[in-house]
Design a protein around this motif. Structure first.
Motif, PDB file in Angstrom:
ATOM      1  N   ALA A  61      -1.724  -2.109  -7.322  1.00  0.00           N
ATOM      2  CA  ALA A  61      -3.193  -2.099  -7.291  1.00  0.00           C
ATOM      3  C   ALA A  61      -3.721  -2.531  -5.925  1.00  0.00           C
ATOM      4  N   THR A  62      -3.136  -3.568  -5.365  1.00  0.00           N
ATOM      5  CA  THR A  62      -3.557  -4.043  -4.044  1.00  0.00           C
ATOM      6  C   THR A  62      -3.339  -2.972  -2.992  1.00  0.00           C
ATOM      7  N   ALA A  63      -2.192  -2.307  -3.051  1.00  0.00           N
ATOM      8  CA  ALA A  63      -1.886  -1.244  -2.085  1.00  0.00           C
ATOM      9  C   ALA A  63      -2.819  -0.045  -2.259  1.00  0.00           C
ATOM     10  N   LEU A  64      -3.097   0.340  -3.498  1.00  0.00           N
ATOM     11  CA  LEU A  64      -4.017   1.448  -3.740  1.00  0.00           C
ATOM     12  C   LEU A  64      -5.420   1.113  -3.248  1.00  0.00           C
ATOM     13  N   ARG A  65      -5.876  -0.079  -3.573  1.00  0.00           N
ATOM     14  CA  ARG A  65      -7.223  -0.513  -3.182  1.00  0.00           C
ATOM     15  C   ARG A  65      -7.400  -0.476  -1.664  1.00  0.00           C
ATOM     16  N   ALA A  66      -6.352  -0.868  -0.938  1.00  0.00           N
ATOM     17  CA  ALA A  66      -6.426  -0.911   0.520  1.00  0.00           C
ATOM     18  C   ALA A  66      -6.002   0.408   1.165  1.00  0.00           C
ATOM     19  N   GLY A  67      -5.443   1.326   0.374  1.00  0.00           N
ATOM     20  CA  GLY A  67      -4.914   2.559   0.935  1.00  0.00           C
ATOM     21  C   GLY A  67      -3.712   2.290   1.828  1.00  0.00           C
ATOM     22  N   HIS A  68      -2.982   1.224   1.503  1.00  0.00           N
ATOM     23  CA  HIS A  68      -1.825   0.822   2.312  1.00  0.00           C
ATOM     24  C   HIS A  68      -0.571   1.486   1.740  1.00  0.00           C
ATOM     25  N   VAL A  69      -0.208   2.611   2.327  1.00  0.00           N
ATOM     26  CA  VAL A  69       0.846   3.466   1.789  1.00  0.00           C
ATOM     27  C   VAL A  69       2.226   2.812   1.860  1.00  0.00           C
ATOM     28  N   LYS A  70       2.545   2.139   2.944  1.00  0.00           N
ATOM     29  CA  LYS A  70       3.870   1.490   3.068  1.00  0.00           C
ATOM     30  C   LYS A  70       4.090   0.479   1.941  1.00  0.00           C
ATOM     31  N   ASN A  71       3.074  -0.342   1.663  1.00  0.00           N
ATOM     32  CA  ASN A  71       3.196  -1.318   0.572  1.00  0.00           C
ATOM     33  C   ASN A  71       3.317  -0.624  -0.780  1.00  0.00           C
TER      34      ASN A  71
ATOM     35  N   GLN B 295       9.260  11.073   1.964  1.00  0.00           N
ATOM     36  CA  GLN B 295       8.389  12.242   1.821  1.00  0.00           C
ATOM     37  C   GLN B 295       7.098  11.869   1.093  1.00  0.00           C
ATOM     38  N   ALA B 296       7.232  11.064   0.040  1.00  0.00           N
ATOM     39  CA  ALA B 296       6.053  10.624  -0.713  1.00  0.00           C
ATOM     40  C   ALA B 296       5.123   9.806   0.182  1.00  0.00           C
ATOM     41  N   GLU B 297       5.708   8.981   1.025  1.00  0.00           N
ATOM     42  CA  GLU B 297       4.914   8.172   1.947  1.00  0.00           C
ATOM     43  C   GLU B 297       4.090   9.062   2.879  1.00  0.00           C
TER      44      GLU B 297
END
Length: 131
Positions: free
Chosen positions: A34-44, A68-70
């Motif tokens: 959720a934190t990664a999605l909220r921030a759009g932080h793909v690596k996390n 590839q997904a990253e």
């Protein structure tokens, strides 16, 4: 007065050590996602993926490596800045572990489905759908 203080102290100890306040491994990975999605932080976000993940972005569904997904998710989040993320549904049972979010951007609201697998009490994302 001394009894009142003892009761208050006991209540504080019980509330802070309650199993309800303990985070499970599933809660921890859901919070991380959720934190990664909220921030759009793909690596996390991708750090929570299995090696080959089923990824669907706007109905284009395939199985990709984590790398590839990253790349695909980086492209998605670069053109879709997240303004709000809301959890809609969560399930964690022996057969199903998933979370459904509503992800709002400046132009569209997406439904995000995240499915998890558990091995040795470690949860990883096996499927991510952005619809």
């Amino acid at each position: 007065m001394k009894i009142f203080k003892s009761v208050i102290l006991l209540a504080i100890v019980l509330l802070t050590s309650s199993p309800l306040s303990a985070k499970t491994p599933f809660d921890e990975v859901v919070n991380s996602v959720a934190t990664a999605l909220r921030a759009g932080h793909v690596k996390n976000l991708c750090s929570n993926f299995v090696n080959s993940v089923s990824l669907s972005i706007k109905r284009d569904e395939r199985v990709y490596t984590r790398f590839q997904a990253e790349l695909l998710l980086d492209d998605f989040f670069r053109s879709n800045k997240v303004s709000q993320l809301k959890e809609l549904q969560r399930a964690n049972s022996s057969t199903n572990s998933f979370v459904v979010y509503s992800l709002r951007t400046s132009t569209t609201t997406y439904r995000v489905f995240v499915k998890f697998t558990e091995t040795n009490k470690v949860y990883k994302v096996v499927e991510l759908r952005i619809e």
